[in-house]
Design a protein around this motif. Structure first.
Motif, PDB file in Angstrom:
ATOM      1  N   GLU A  91       0.821  -1.212   0.000  1.00 25.30           N
ATOM      2  CA  GLU A  91       0.000   0.000   0.000  1.00 25.30           C
ATOM      3  C   GLU A  91       0.854   1.261   0.000  1.00 25.30           C
ATOM      4  O   GLU A  91       0.523   2.232  -0.658  1.00 25.30           O
ATOM      5  CB  GLU A  91      -0.950  -0.003   1.192  1.00 25.30           C
ATOM      6  CG  GLU A  91      -2.132  -0.931   0.992  1.00 25.30           C
ATOM      7  CD  GLU A  91      -3.168  -0.788   2.079  1.00 25.30           C
ATOM      8  OE1 GLU A  91      -3.333   0.320   2.625  1.00 25.30           O
ATOM      9  OE2 GLU A  91      -3.818  -1.801   2.377  1.00 25.30           O
ATOM     10  N   GLY A  92       1.940   1.283   0.734  1.00 24.81           N
ATOM     11  CA  GLY A  92       2.795   2.462   0.826  1.00 24.81           C
ATOM     12  C   GLY A  92       3.849   2.549  -0.260  1.00 24.81           C
ATOM     13  O   GLY A  92       4.710   3.419  -0.221  1.00 24.81           O
ATOM     14  N   GLY A  93       3.810   1.663  -1.232  1.00 25.07           N
ATOM     15  CA  GLY A  93       4.801   1.645  -2.297  1.00 25.07           C
ATOM     16  C   GLY A  93       5.736   0.458  -2.162  1.00 25.07           C
ATOM     17  O   GLY A  93       5.914  -0.106  -1.090  1.00 25.07           O
ATOM     18  N   GLY A  94       6.327   0.075  -3.243  1.00 24.01           N
ATOM     19  CA  GLY A  94       7.212  -1.085  -3.257  1.00 24.01           C
ATOM     20  C   GLY A  94       6.425  -2.370  -3.395  1.00 24.01           C
ATOM     21  O   GLY A  94       5.211  -2.370  -3.574  1.00 24.01           O
ATOM     22  N   CYS A  95       7.129  -3.494  -3.318  1.00 21.60           N
ATOM     23  CA  CYS A  95       6.503  -4.802  -3.521  1.00 21.60           C
ATOM     24  C   CYS A  95       7.050  -5.831  -2.542  1.00 21.60           C
ATOM     25  O   CYS A  95       8.232  -5.821  -2.210  1.00 21.60           O
ATOM     26  CB  CYS A  95       6.782  -5.323  -4.927  1.00 21.60           C
ATOM     27  SG  CYS A  95       6.228  -4.258  -6.248  1.00 21.60           S
ATOM     28  N   ASP A  96       6.173  -6.734  -2.136  1.00 16.64           N
ATOM     29  CA  ASP A  96       6.582  -7.920  -1.394  1.00 16.64           C
ATOM     30  C   ASP A  96       6.786  -9.035  -2.405  1.00 16.64           C
ATOM     31  O   ASP A  96       6.155  -9.051  -3.467  1.00 16.64           O
ATOM     32  CB  ASP A  96       5.509  -8.334  -0.387  1.00 16.64           C
ATOM     33  CG  ASP A  96       5.397  -7.362   0.768  1.00 16.64           C
ATOM     34  OD1 ASP A  96       6.455  -6.896   1.251  1.00 16.64           O
ATOM     35  OD2 ASP A  96       4.267  -7.074   1.200  1.00 16.64           O
ATOM     36  N   GLY A  97       7.659  -9.981  -2.074  1.00 15.60           N
ATOM     37  CA  GLY A  97       7.907 -11.119  -2.939  1.00 15.60           C
ATOM     38  C   GLY A  97       7.706 -12.425  -2.181  1.00 15.60           C
ATOM     39  O   GLY A  97       7.935 -12.505  -0.982  1.00 15.60           O
TER      40      GLY A  97
END
Length: 142
Positions: A91-97
Motif C-alpha cells: 500500500e505504501g509503495g514497493g513490492c513484497d515477494g
C-alpha cells in the motif's frame, strides 16, 4: 509443472531468499498435508512453510496454490520449471515477494507415490527496487 529438481534449488532455499518464519496467508489446500519439517531437505525446517503430496499430484497442487495466491492479490511474475515467484504491491509503495518451490528427495525413487513437496517463503526486501539489499534485482515489475 515439471518435477525435475534443479541443483540450484538447494541454494535458493538455504540462501537469504527464504523467510525465517511460516507464512500465515498460505493455507493448507485440499490434497496437501502440512510438512513442518519440509521433508528434512535443504535445511528448510523453520525457514519455509511446506506441504507434501504424492509426486503424481504435486503439479495440480502447485496449480491450485497459484490460483489461491492470485486470489489473495499475488501476481505470478516469473520462475522456472520448479519455482514460481510472486509479487504483491505494498500500500505504501514497493513490492513484497514470495516464492513457491517444488522439490522431492532425490536420494529416493521418484515414482508417482513418492512424496513431493511445495515450499513457500517470503523474499526479503522490496522486490521492485533494483539494487536494494535483499531485493531481487531481476524480479519483473508487475
Amino acid at each position: 509443472m515439471k518435477l525435475i529438481l534443479l541443483a540450484a534449488a538447494a541454494a535458493l532455499f538455504t540462501g537469504p531468499a527464504m523467510a525465517q518464519s511460516p507464512l500465515p496467508d498460505v493455507p493448507t489446500l485440499a490434497g496437501a498435508t502440512p510438512a513442518p519439517d519440509c521433508g528434512n531437505l535443504y535445511g528448510l525446517a523453520g525457514k519455509a512453510f511446506c506441504v507434501s503430496a504424492p509426486l503424481a499430484g504435486i503439479g495440480a497442487l502447485a496449480d491450485a496454490y497459484v490460483a489461491e495466491l492470485e486470489g489473495q492479490g499475488w501476481l505470478a511474475a516469473g520462475g522456472d520449471a520448479n519455482r514460481v515467484v510472486f509479487v504483491k504491491r505494498r500500500e505504501g509503495g514497493g513490492c513484497d515477494g514470495l516464492q513457491m518451490q517444488a522439490f522431492y528427495d532425490t536420494s529416493r525413487p521418484a515414482g508417482p507415490e513418492a512424496t513431493g513437496y511445495l515450499g513457500f517463503g517470503l523474499i526479503p526486501g522490496d522486490v521492485c527496487a533494483a539494487g536494494e539489499p535483499g531485493a531481487a534485482a531481476d524480479a519483473p515489475q508487475p
